[in-house]
Scaffold this motif. Sequence first.
Motif, PDB file in Angstrom:
ATOM      1  N   PRO A  91       0.768  -0.986   0.323  1.00 47.54           N
ATOM      2  CA  PRO A  91       0.142  -0.071   0.030  1.00 47.54           C
ATOM      3  C   PRO A  91       0.806   1.407   0.255  1.00 47.54           C
ATOM      4  O   PRO A  91       0.487   2.264  -0.550  1.00 47.54           O
ATOM      5  N   ARG A  92       2.174   1.591   1.200  1.00 45.28           N
ATOM      6  CA  ARG A  92       3.001   2.755   0.724  1.00 45.28           C
ATOM      7  C   ARG A  92       3.323   2.949  -0.692  1.00 45.28           C
ATOM      8  O   ARG A  92       3.230   3.868  -0.942  1.00 45.28           O
ATOM      9  N   ARG A  93       4.468   1.505  -0.638  1.00 45.07           N
ATOM     10  CA  ARG A  93       4.349   1.421  -2.746  1.00 45.07           C
ATOM     11  C   ARG A  93       3.619   2.133  -3.482  1.00 45.07           C
ATOM     12  O   ARG A  93       3.689   3.406  -4.015  1.00 45.07           O
ATOM     13  N   THR A  94       2.452   1.074  -3.524  1.00 50.37           N
ATOM     14  CA  THR A  94       2.150   1.875  -4.706  1.00 50.37           C
ATOM     15  C   THR A  94       0.745   3.448  -4.274  1.00 50.37           C
ATOM     16  O   THR A  94       0.613   4.297  -4.826  1.00 50.37           O
ATOM     17  N   ASN A  95       1.403   4.144  -3.163  1.00 53.84           N
ATOM     18  CA  ASN A  95       0.273   5.658  -3.066  1.00 53.84           C
ATOM     19  C   ASN A  95       1.331   6.763  -3.120  1.00 53.84           C
ATOM     20  O   ASN A  95       0.695   7.652  -3.946  1.00 53.84           O
ATOM     21  N   ARG A  96       2.840   6.136  -3.295  1.00 45.04           N
ATOM     22  CA  ARG A  96       2.996   7.284  -3.988  1.00 45.04           C
ATOM     23  C   ARG A  96       3.110   7.131  -5.317  1.00 45.04           C
ATOM     24  O   ARG A  96       3.103   8.337  -6.082  1.00 45.04           O
ATOM     25  N   THR A  97       3.060   5.823  -6.325  1.00 40.90           N
ATOM     26  CA  THR A  97       2.463   6.425  -7.578  1.00 40.90           C
ATOM     27  C   THR A  97       1.685   6.774  -7.542  1.00 40.90           C
ATOM     28  O   THR A  97       1.252   8.253  -8.706  1.00 40.90           O
ATOM     29  N   ASN A  98       0.829   5.755  -7.125  1.00 41.80           N
ATOM     30  CA  ASN A  98      -1.060   6.292  -7.521  1.00 41.80           C
ATOM     31  C   ASN A  98      -2.181   7.876  -6.917  1.00 41.80           C
ATOM     32  O   ASN A  98      -2.029   8.694  -7.649  1.00 41.80           O
ATOM     33  N   LEU A  99      -0.922   8.316  -5.874  1.00 44.75           N
ATOM     34  CA  LEU A  99      -1.569   9.533  -5.135  1.00 44.75           C
ATOM     35  C   LEU A  99      -0.795  10.497  -4.557  1.00 44.75           C
ATOM     36  O   LEU A  99      -0.602  11.396  -5.741  1.00 44.75           O
ATOM     37  N   ASP A 100       0.568  10.430  -4.052  1.00 44.87           N
ATOM     38  CA  ASP A 100       1.588  11.294  -3.727  1.00 44.87           C
ATOM     39  C   ASP A 100       2.007  11.928  -5.495  1.00 44.87           C
ATOM     40  O   ASP A 100       1.877  13.501  -5.413  1.00 44.87           O
ATOM     41  N   ALA A 101       2.331  11.253  -6.502  1.00 43.32           N
ATOM     42  CA  ALA A 101       2.712  11.206  -7.750  1.00 43.32           C
ATOM     43  C   ALA A 101       0.958  13.005  -8.366  1.00 43.32           C
ATOM     44  O   ALA A 101       1.792  13.357  -8.574  1.00 43.32           O
ATOM     45  N   SER A 102       0.772  12.313  -8.292  1.00 31.51           N
ATOM     46  CA  SER A 102      -0.943  12.882  -8.475  1.00 31.51           C
ATOM     47  C   SER A 102      -0.831  14.338  -8.061  1.00 31.51           C
ATOM     48  O   SER A 102      -1.255  15.342  -9.088  1.00 31.51           O
ATOM     49  N   LEU A 103      -0.184  13.967  -6.595  1.00 29.32           N
ATOM     50  CA  LEU A 103      -0.553  15.720  -6.028  1.00 29.32           C
ATOM     51  C   LEU A 103       1.016  16.706  -7.212  1.00 29.32           C
ATOM     52  O   LEU A 103       0.352  17.823  -6.884  1.00 29.32           O
ATOM     53  N   LEU A 104       1.866  15.449  -7.209  1.00 32.24           N
ATOM     54  CA  LEU A 104       3.061  16.972  -7.691  1.00 32.24           C
ATOM     55  C   LEU A 104       1.982  17.258  -9.667  1.00 32.24           C
ATOM     56  O   LEU A 104       2.987  18.217  -9.718  1.00 32.24           O
ATOM     57  N   VAL A 105       1.620  16.317  -9.893  1.00 31.29           N
ATOM     58  CA  VAL A 105       1.091  16.784 -10.909  1.00 31.29           C
ATOM     59  C   VAL A 105       0.139  17.884 -11.308  1.00 31.29           C
ATOM     60  O   VAL A 105      -0.004  18.941 -11.873  1.00 31.29           O
ATOM     61  N   LEU A 106      -0.706  17.343 -10.194  1.00 34.51           N
ATOM     62  CA  LEU A 106      -1.956  18.475  -9.859  1.00 34.51           C
ATOM     63  C   LEU A 106      -0.769  20.151  -9.695  1.00 34.51           C
ATOM     64  O   LEU A 106      -1.359  21.555 -10.327  1.00 34.51           O
ATOM     65  N   GLU A 107       0.248  20.317  -8.495  1.00 40.04           N
ATOM     66  CA  GLU A 107       0.739  21.372  -8.759  1.00 40.04           C
ATOM     67  C   GLU A 107       1.529  21.656  -9.512  1.00 40.04           C
ATOM     68  O   GLU A 107       1.672  22.793  -9.653  1.00 40.04           O
ATOM     69  N   GLN A 108       2.068  21.255 -10.710  1.00 42.65           N
ATOM     70  CA  GLN A 108       2.853  21.448 -11.259  1.00 42.65           C
ATOM     71  C   GLN A 108       1.766  21.793 -12.604  1.00 42.65           C
ATOM     72  O   GLN A 108       2.347  23.002 -13.391  1.00 42.65           O
ATOM     73  N   ALA A 109       0.466  22.126 -12.823  1.00 44.82           N
ATOM     74  CA  ALA A 109      -0.090  21.819 -13.310  1.00 44.82           C
ATOM     75  C   ALA A 109      -1.524  23.544 -13.146  1.00 44.82           C
ATOM     76  O   ALA A 109      -0.884  23.937 -13.211  1.00 44.82           O
ATOM     77  N   ARG A 110      -1.231  23.704 -11.892  1.00 43.58           N
ATOM     78  CA  ARG A 110      -0.815  24.959 -11.119  1.00 43.58           C
ATOM     79  C   ARG A 110       0.132  25.731 -11.985  1.00 43.58           C
ATOM     80  O   ARG A 110      -0.295  27.010 -12.182  1.00 43.58           O
ATOM     81  N   GLN A 111       1.455  25.491 -11.388  1.00 37.78           N
ATOM     82  CA  GLN A 111       2.061  25.877 -12.288  1.00 37.78           C
ATOM     83  C   GLN A 111       2.237  26.800 -13.856  1.00 37.78           C
ATOM     84  O   GLN A 111       2.605  27.796 -14.259  1.00 37.78           O
ATOM     85  N   GLU A 112       1.272  25.460 -14.431  1.00 37.12           N
ATOM     86  CA  GLU A 112       1.424  25.889 -15.871  1.00 37.12           C
ATOM     87  C   GLU A 112       0.196  26.235 -16.527  1.00 37.12           C
ATOM     88  O   GLU A 112       0.137  26.683 -17.271  1.00 37.12           O
ATOM     89  N   ASP A 113      -1.095  26.453 -15.439  1.00 41.53           N
ATOM     90  CA  ASP A 113      -2.499  26.729 -15.710  1.00 41.53           C
ATOM     91  C   ASP A 113      -2.597  26.113 -16.924  1.00 41.53           C
ATOM     92  O   ASP A 113      -3.051  26.180 -17.832  1.00 41.53           O
ATOM     93  N   ALA A 114      -2.434  24.962 -16.383  1.00 41.94           N
ATOM     94  CA  ALA A 114      -2.712  24.025 -17.356  1.00 41.94           C
ATOM     95  C   ALA A 114      -3.643  22.473 -17.122  1.00 41.94           C
ATOM     96  O   ALA A 114      -4.120  22.658 -15.888  1.00 41.94           O
TER      97      ALA A 114
END
Length: 327
Positions: A91-114
Amino acid sequence: MDSTTLRDRTVLVTGGAGFIGSHLVETLEAHNDVRVLDDFSTGDRTYLPDNVTVIEGDVRDPIALQEAARGVDVIFHQAAVVSVSQSVDEPRRTNRTNLDASLLVLEQARQEDARVVLASSAAIYGHPSELPVPESAATDPTSPYGVQKLALDQYARLYGELYNLPTVALRYFNVYGPRQRGPYSGVISTFLEQARADEPITIEGDGEQTRDFVHVSDVVRANLRAAVTDDVGEAYNIGTGTRTSILELAEFVRDATESTSPIVHREPRSGDIRHSGADVSKAARDLGFEPRVGLESGIASLADGGSLTPVSGTEPADSNTDRGTYS
């Protein structure tokens, strides 16, 4: 963004060399500048057209993600560990890909206004309280994977409300089609492998459990629709609205392959969801999404070793399961 088409945009597809992602890339690349971020742990480089920009890297790596997303208009976030059983084991390893990384994507999208179109899952519903399942149904995941996708689904909504980030979450039901392979491929590809090898087609339980099988080309159409809709901050079921029993599915596969493989039954899986099926009326109303590929024709095409006509990259676009399981 144009209300009827996705053209002349810079887009990023995370997990773009994977099963769903590669079909999406193939459709987008004719009329857009397409980038792919993939670590190729499960994706296949040969699925990618020559004229896309490939960033080989992990979606969990903020530097790789920043490089891939710089200046993009739309991010299609497909990267994930899609195995329910793997999420139970790790659960911890899959959480890093499925959720933690997704938050990175959302944060990066904020920076790019995408805009971000995210792959959610019917796994968020758990054992459905009603059928067909509407988006308003109770959510009660039965696995870490389902919990991770539910959290992602909610983060997408929240980022729209808090930060005015245009997001759309697509809750995939049981996706199938060409390129679905590997140890966590879907039940259809598993049954096809068994039938082609003249091995018994193996069903866990009595086979009366039902699922909503949606062809990957229809999932691509849903993603393209989500990329241009004005109805952002929403989640949509992506299925067909038709439930098929696993026993019926096995018979479809036997017919398509002209196989004499016997259908055999094993003990049912503990905790297996009995019935699942999408109410797609919201996606039809807001996205104009209509599934076009019937299950029998989709299986017949797979059995012939080919694929159906690709989605046009200029039209508005109208889950994966564990190997041998039906969640």
